[in-house]
Design a protein around this motif. Structure first.
Motif, PDB file in Angstrom:
ATOM      1  N   THR A 301       0.824  -1.207   0.000  1.00  0.00           N
ATOM      2  CA  THR A 301       0.000   0.000   0.000  1.00  0.00           C
ATOM      3  C   THR A 301       0.860   1.260   0.000  1.00  0.00           C
ATOM      4  O   THR A 301       0.566   2.236  -0.690  1.00  0.00           O
ATOM      5  N   ILE A 302       1.951   1.234   0.765  1.00  0.00           N
ATOM      6  CA  ILE A 302       2.871   2.378   0.797  1.00  0.00           C
ATOM      7  C   ILE A 302       3.489   2.598  -0.578  1.00  0.00           C
ATOM      8  O   ILE A 302       3.655   3.743  -1.034  1.00  0.00           O
ATOM      9  N   GLU A 303       3.831   1.503  -1.265  1.00  0.00           N
ATOM     10  CA  GLU A 303       4.408   1.632  -2.605  1.00  0.00           C
ATOM     11  C   GLU A 303       3.439   2.333  -3.555  1.00  0.00           C
ATOM     12  O   GLU A 303       3.824   3.250  -4.288  1.00  0.00           O
ATOM     13  N   VAL A 304       2.184   1.901  -3.544  1.00  0.00           N
ATOM     14  CA  VAL A 304       1.176   2.533  -4.396  1.00  0.00           C
ATOM     15  C   VAL A 304       1.009   4.001  -4.009  1.00  0.00           C
ATOM     16  O   VAL A 304       0.924   4.885  -4.867  1.00  0.00           O
ATOM     17  N   PHE A 305       0.982   4.252  -2.697  1.00  0.00           N
ATOM     18  CA  PHE A 305       0.816   5.629  -2.221  1.00  0.00           C
ATOM     19  C   PHE A 305       1.971   6.514  -2.679  1.00  0.00           C
ATOM     20  O   PHE A 305       1.751   7.666  -3.082  1.00  0.00           O
ATOM     21  N   VAL A 306       3.198   5.994  -2.636  1.00  0.00           N
ATOM     22  CA  VAL A 306       4.364   6.787  -3.031  1.00  0.00           C
ATOM     23  C   VAL A 306       4.258   7.213  -4.487  1.00  0.00           C
ATOM     24  O   VAL A 306       4.469   8.388  -4.824  1.00  0.00           O
ATOM     25  N   PHE A 309       1.545   9.735  -4.731  1.00  0.00           N
ATOM     26  CA  PHE A 309       1.911  10.977  -4.043  1.00  0.00           C
ATOM     27  C   PHE A 309       2.883  11.807  -4.874  1.00  0.00           C
ATOM     28  O   PHE A 309       2.735  13.033  -4.967  1.00  0.00           O
ATOM     29  N   VAL A 310       3.904  11.163  -5.458  1.00  0.00           N
ATOM     30  CA  VAL A 310       4.875  11.946  -6.242  1.00  0.00           C
ATOM     31  C   VAL A 310       4.209  12.550  -7.473  1.00  0.00           C
ATOM     32  O   VAL A 310       4.558  13.664  -7.902  1.00  0.00           O
ATOM     33  N   GLY A 357       0.690   4.520 -17.855  1.00  0.00           N
ATOM     34  CA  GLY A 357       0.482   4.119 -19.242  1.00  0.00           C
ATOM     35  C   GLY A 357      -0.123   5.205 -20.096  1.00  0.00           C
ATOM     36  O   GLY A 357      -0.821   4.902 -21.071  1.00  0.00           O
ATOM     37  N   ASN A 358       0.114   6.474 -19.755  1.00  0.00           N
ATOM     38  CA  ASN A 358      -0.449   7.621 -20.486  1.00  0.00           C
ATOM     39  C   ASN A 358      -1.972   7.606 -20.509  1.00  0.00           C
ATOM     40  O   ASN A 358      -2.593   8.193 -21.389  1.00  0.00           O
ATOM     41  N   MET A 359      -2.567   6.934 -19.508  1.00  0.00           N
ATOM     42  CA  MET A 359      -4.020   6.838 -19.454  1.00  0.00           C
ATOM     43  C   MET A 359      -4.600   7.533 -18.226  1.00  0.00           C
ATOM     44  O   MET A 359      -5.625   8.211 -18.316  1.00  0.00           O
ATOM     45  N   VAL A 360      -3.957   7.349 -17.077  1.00  0.00           N
ATOM     46  CA  VAL A 360      -4.468   7.889 -15.815  1.00  0.00           C
ATOM     47  C   VAL A 360      -3.359   8.659 -15.123  1.00  0.00           C
ATOM     48  O   VAL A 360      -2.229   8.166 -15.013  1.00  0.00           O
ATOM     49  N   ASP A 361      -3.669   9.881 -14.674  1.00  0.00           N
ATOM     50  CA  ASP A 361      -2.699  10.654 -13.898  1.00  0.00           C
ATOM     51  C   ASP A 361      -2.590  10.055 -12.505  1.00  0.00           C
ATOM     52  O   ASP A 361      -3.600   9.740 -11.861  1.00  0.00           O
ATOM     53  N   LEU A 362      -1.351   9.891 -12.037  1.00  0.00           N
ATOM     54  CA  LEU A 362      -1.143   9.396 -10.682  1.00  0.00           C
ATOM     55  C   LEU A 362      -1.403  10.536  -9.705  1.00  0.00           C
ATOM     56  O   LEU A 362      -0.750  11.582  -9.756  1.00  0.00           O
ATOM     57  N   SER A 363      -2.340  10.327  -8.810  1.00  0.00           N
ATOM     58  CA  SER A 363      -2.708  11.343  -7.832  1.00  0.00           C
ATOM     59  C   SER A 363      -3.283  10.636  -6.614  1.00  0.00           C
ATOM     60  O   SER A 363      -3.469   9.413  -6.612  1.00  0.00           O
TER      61      SER A 363
END
Length: 385
Positions: A301-306, A309-310, A357-363
């Motif tokens: 979960t922390i990995e996904v959050f990082v 988050f960045v 994958g140029n599909m979803v912004d990481l947020s």
């Protein structure tokens, strides 16, 4: 290559060992060793999963699939970085040049050191936490067997750190202890590799954030200082050039980690789902097994959050650049200066981001969606179980 300040020495050493840092003499050897050992181990892991799937044992599948998917996901990450060695060299070279420029201004150097300290803190936190999580997850079953033997129980099972199907009766073999040791060490190397790759993207984004903060400072300073038109025009052109450099740097980060992030979204969703399913479907669970799953769950979960988050942090910083341009005293300057500031504001409205994958912004919104999806799939599987 000169050491860049944002990347701490520990992270640099790890990237060199795993063949990711450019211009290292033994890169091919380390890559070959990792490639061969991982492919062999993955073959036996998926053999085990295929056997469990044929038997229709959902609990066995939930227990073995997270570790196997984690191996595959980490291998995909490192293979992707190996393929983009030129892009990594370009990023590191840009970081080195930026640090050389920052050395000339104490205020700029302070900003970069602050971001470098944050990156170093995150790197060490990830290593400490996931050392515990990885040791429990890959050594938990063996630890339970040792505890039961010490308590005088008649223990017949001889587990392995990872679930795999070997072509011989390894549990009764005289080399069982050696196999357990080799598998445990290899599993922990994968854990460290995965965490160093996560620390790598933190370092890159921290560097980009520091450069944006420097541009914001220079925008404010240039508007407050009394300068001649020629000097002000030169300063503004330099700010625009630096802004373009940050944009290019951020796009290279996205190119490097975009498909890694996409696979991470799918892979970690599966891992989180099945880790939770193990707890939900277990009628009696040992305290060590509970701790093992707890730490593994939060580690993933922390990995996904990082990653999310960045992406959020980079987008937020790029918006601040537009605010800094608007808050500067542009209305007291010449018309050409006003146009340049307007250009910076307009460009910053298209925020910098990292995508999956140029599909979803990481947020952080994406992180919430991933956790919700994992919980939903977990409930569906539990209902069918």
């Amino acid at each position: 290559m000169v050491v860049t300040g944002t990347i701490c020495p520990l992270l640099k050493l790890a990237l060199q060992i795993f063949g990711i840092w450019p211009d290292v003499s033994f890169t091919f050897v380390s890559q070959l060793i990792y490639l061969l050992t991982t492919l062999i181990l993955q073959y036996f892991q998926y053999q085990y999963i295929y056997m469990i799937f044929k038997r229709g044992e959902l609990y066995g599948l939930a227990d073995s699939l997270p570790g196997t998917v984690y191996y595959s996901l980490t291998s995909f990450k490192v293979f992707t970085l190996w393929m983009h060695h030129r892009l990594i060299r370009e990023l590191l070279t840009t970081m080195d040049i930026d640090w050389r420029e920052c050395m000339k201004v104490d205020q700029h150097l302070l900003v970069m050191k602050t971001n470098a300290s944050f990156s170093k803190f995150c790197t060490h936190f990830l290593i400490y936490f996931n050392t515990i999580a990885g040791s429990l997850y890959f050594g938990g079953d063996n630890l339970i067997a040792i505890v039961q033997i010490l308590r005088g129980y008649n223990v017949t099972s001889r587990p392995f750190p990872t679930k795999l199907l070997l072509p011989f009766d390894a549990e009764q073999s005289s080399v069982y202890n050696w196999i357990v040791l080799v598998l445990y060490l290899h599993s922990m190397s994968v854990v460290y590799l995965d965490n160093f790759l996560t620390a790598f993207i933190i370092s890159l984004v921290s560097h980009a954030s520091g450069q944006i903060e420097i541009i914001c400072q220079e925008l404010k300073a240039s508007s407050e200082e009394i300068q001649s038109n020629g000097s002000l025009a030169y300063t503004t052109r330099m700010l625009i050039q630096n802004h373009n450099k940050v944009i290019s740097f951020s796009k290279n980060i996205d190119r490097l980690f975009s498909y890694i992030a996409l696979m991470l979204v799918f892979g970690d969703t599966i891992i989180i789902c099945f880790l939770g399913l193990v707890v939900m479907t277990s009628h009696s669970i040992h305290i060590i097994t509970l701790l093992k799953i707890f730490f593994a769950y939060f580690g993933v979960t922390i990995e996904v959050f990082v990653y999310c988050f960045v992406g959020e942090h980079l987008g937020h910083k790029s918006k601040l650049l537009g605010d800094a341009g608007y808050d500067s005293l542009w209305y007291n300057k010449s018309s050409s200066h006003k146009k340049n500031i307007l250009f910076i504001i307009m460009r910053s409205q298209k925020q910098l981001n990292i995508t999956a994958g140029n599909m979803v912004d990481l947020s952080l919104e994406t992180f919430t969606s991933i956790i919700k999806a994992s919980a939903s799939y977990m409930s569906v599987l539990n209902a069918k179980y």
